[in-house]
Design a protein around this motif. Structure first.
Motif, PDB file in Angstrom:
ATOM      1  N   THR A  12     -21.280  72.752  37.091  1.00 20.73           N
ATOM      2  CA  THR A  12     -21.255  74.188  37.214  1.00 20.73           C
ATOM      3  C   THR A  12     -20.088  74.753  36.707  1.00 20.73           C
ATOM      4  O   THR A  12     -20.242  76.010  36.348  1.00 20.73           O
ATOM      5  N   TYR A  13     -18.939  74.095  36.501  1.00 21.01           N
ATOM      6  CA  TYR A  13     -17.853  74.777  35.786  1.00 21.01           C
ATOM      7  C   TYR A  13     -18.204  75.075  34.627  1.00 21.01           C
ATOM      8  O   TYR A  13     -17.847  76.238  33.775  1.00 21.01           O
ATOM      9  N   ARG A  14     -18.996  74.247  33.758  1.00 17.33           N
ATOM     10  CA  ARG A  14     -19.331  74.453  32.284  1.00 17.33           C
ATOM     11  C   ARG A  14     -20.255  75.515  32.165  1.00 17.33           C
ATOM     12  O   ARG A  14     -20.243  76.567  31.406  1.00 17.33           O
ATOM     13  N   LEU A  15     -21.172  75.783  33.154  1.00 15.95           N
ATOM     14  CA  LEU A  15     -22.232  76.755  33.162  1.00 15.95           C
ATOM     15  C   LEU A  15     -21.414  78.063  33.433  1.00 15.95           C
ATOM     16  O   LEU A  15     -21.652  79.201  32.673  1.00 15.95           O
ATOM     17  N   HIS A  16     -20.542  78.161  34.411  1.00 12.75           N
ATOM     18  CA  HIS A  16     -19.774  79.240  34.553  1.00 12.75           C
ATOM     19  C   HIS A  16     -19.072  79.883  33.450  1.00 12.75           C
ATOM     20  O   HIS A  16     -18.801  80.990  32.961  1.00 12.75           O
ATOM     21  N   ARG A  17     -18.381  78.690  32.685  1.00  7.02           N
ATOM     22  CA  ARG A  17     -17.611  79.137  31.491  1.00  7.02           C
ATOM     23  C   ARG A  17     -18.534  79.672  30.282  1.00  7.02           C
ATOM     24  O   ARG A  17     -18.400  80.673  29.785  1.00  7.02           O
ATOM     25  N   ALA A  18     -19.720  79.196  30.325  1.00 12.35           N
ATOM     26  CA  ALA A  18     -20.848  79.452  29.289  1.00 12.35           C
ATOM     27  C   ALA A  18     -21.045  80.917  29.456  1.00 12.35           C
ATOM     28  O   ALA A  18     -21.283  81.786  28.383  1.00 12.35           O
ATOM     29  N   GLU A  19     -21.165  81.289  30.695  1.00 13.20           N
ATOM     30  CA  GLU A  19     -21.237  82.740  31.109  1.00 13.20           C
ATOM     31  C   GLU A  19     -20.417  83.746  30.534  1.00 13.20           C
ATOM     32  O   GLU A  19     -20.385  84.645  29.827  1.00 13.20           O
ATOM     33  N   TYR A  20     -19.040  83.124  30.574  1.00 11.19           N
ATOM     34  CA  TYR A  20     -18.057  84.004  30.199  1.00 11.19           C
ATOM     35  C   TYR A  20     -17.989  84.040  28.492  1.00 11.19           C
ATOM     36  O   TYR A  20     -17.732  85.026  27.812  1.00 11.19           O
ATOM     37  N   LEU A 109     -12.006  91.096  26.587  1.00 11.77           N
ATOM     38  CA  LEU A 109     -12.015  90.156  25.668  1.00 11.77           C
ATOM     39  C   LEU A 109     -10.830  89.095  26.152  1.00 11.77           C
ATOM     40  O   LEU A 109     -10.889  87.907  25.947  1.00 11.77           O
ATOM     41  N   HIS A 110      -9.670  89.628  26.517  1.00  9.07           N
ATOM     42  CA  HIS A 110      -8.789  88.502  27.089  1.00  9.07           C
ATOM     43  C   HIS A 110      -9.067  87.618  28.303  1.00  9.07           C
ATOM     44  O   HIS A 110      -9.160  86.147  28.167  1.00  9.07           O
ATOM     45  N   LEU A 111      -9.602  88.447  29.250  1.00  7.71           N
ATOM     46  CA  LEU A 111     -10.261  87.589  30.437  1.00  7.71           C
ATOM     47  C   LEU A 111     -11.435  86.632  30.077  1.00  7.71           C
ATOM     48  O   LEU A 111     -11.439  85.741  30.667  1.00  7.71           O
ATOM     49  N   PHE A 112     -12.485  87.263  29.301  1.00  3.87           N
ATOM     50  CA  PHE A 112     -13.407  86.427  29.075  1.00  3.87           C
ATOM     51  C   PHE A 112     -13.123  85.137  28.145  1.00  3.87           C
ATOM     52  O   PHE A 112     -13.530  84.041  28.124  1.00  3.87           O
ATOM     53  N   ALA A 113     -12.059  85.556  27.397  1.00  8.14           N
ATOM     54  CA  ALA A 113     -11.614  84.220  26.292  1.00  8.14           C
ATOM     55  C   ALA A 113     -10.710  83.180  27.317  1.00  8.14           C
ATOM     56  O   ALA A 113     -10.839  81.924  27.274  1.00  8.14           O
ATOM     57  N   GLY A 116     -13.898  81.738  29.451  1.00  6.20           N
ATOM     58  CA  GLY A 116     -14.833  80.940  28.628  1.00  6.20           C
ATOM     59  C   GLY A 116     -14.388  79.933  27.516  1.00  6.20           C
ATOM     60  O   GLY A 116     -14.828  78.730  27.504  1.00  6.20           O
ATOM     61  N   VAL A 117     -13.361  80.230  26.812  1.00  9.99           N
ATOM     62  CA  VAL A 117     -12.652  79.497  26.011  1.00  9.99           C
ATOM     63  C   VAL A 117     -11.690  78.229  26.587  1.00  9.99           C
ATOM     64  O   VAL A 117     -11.960  77.144  26.340  1.00  9.99           O
ATOM     65  N   PHE A 118     -10.749  78.902  27.343  1.00  7.80           N
ATOM     66  CA  PHE A 118      -9.880  78.150  27.785  1.00  7.80           C
ATOM     67  C   PHE A 118     -10.046  77.413  29.345  1.00  7.80           C
ATOM     68  O   PHE A 118      -9.322  76.392  29.682  1.00  7.80           O
ATOM     69  N   GLY A 119     -10.900  77.770  29.839  1.00  8.57           N
ATOM     70  CA  GLY A 119     -11.376  77.391  31.426  1.00  8.57           C
ATOM     71  C   GLY A 119     -10.423  77.652  32.252  1.00  8.57           C
ATOM     72  O   GLY A 119     -10.273  77.335  33.503  1.00  8.57           O
ATOM     73  N   ASN A 120      -9.712  78.953  32.144  1.00  9.36           N
ATOM     74  CA  ASN A 120      -8.889  79.386  33.353  1.00  9.36           C
ATOM     75  C   ASN A 120      -9.431  80.507  34.205  1.00  9.36           C
ATOM     76  O   ASN A 120      -9.834  81.488  33.700  1.00  9.36           O
TER      77      ASN A 120
END
Length: 165
Positions: A12-20, A109-113, A116-120
């Motif tokens: 679910t963490y990976r899916l959550h990141r994918a959405e971002y 852009l900052h929040l989605f990165a 999505g990218v860093f998982g934070n």
């Protein structure tokens, strides 16, 4: 993850990141499409201020602390600055005062990165300020994996016994 179990499994963490990541691609596309209309000084300031206020002070405190414990104020600063709500308010005030501009896209852009990218994501007080394995979560994740494997074996056995009839 649901209301009774507010945690994420690795999947679910990976899916959550994918959405971002999808949101990041959409916002980046808009940003690139209007790159000639972006005022760069506001864009850089808007992009950087989130971490200048919300992350860097806590990261410094974390690294300076012998036990890596930091005051809750650092968590609060991070969560407030990395909140979609906060950045929507900032954008709304900016638009009300100065009008719309494409540089505002650096906020999502900052929040989605970050997500999505860093998982934070937002930081809970019960975890370290910087990512480090939590023994309680590690045990829980192992137990969930064990239960899932057992459930899969039971379903496979039930399917095999039903097929042999």
């Amino acid at each position: 993850m649901d209301m009774a179990n507010p945690f994420e499994t690795p999947n679910t963490y990976r899916l959550h990141r994918a959405e971002y990541l999808v949101g990041l691609v959409a916002v980046a596309g808009l940003f690139i499409a209007h790159i000639g209309e972006v005022r760069w000084v506001p864009a850089v300031i808007l992009f950087a201020y989130i971490d200048l206020i919300g992350y860097i002070p806590g990261a410094i405190a974390y690294r300076r602390s012998p036990d890596h414990r930091v005051a809750k104020g650092y968590y609060i600063a991070y969560n407030v600055m990395h909140s979609m709500i906060t950045q929507m308010v900032v954008a709304a005030v900016w638009i009300a005062v100065a009008g719309f501009e494409w540089a505002l896209l650096v906020l999502p852009l900052h929040l989605f990165a970050d997500r999505g990218v860093f998982g934070n994501f937002l930081k809970p007080f019960s975890l370290a300020f910087e990512p480090e394995p939590n023994p309680a979560y590690t045990r829980m994740a192992a137990e969930l994996r064990h239960r899932e494997r057992r459930r899969q074996r039971e379903n496979a056995m039930a399917g095999a016994s039903g097929a042999s009839r």
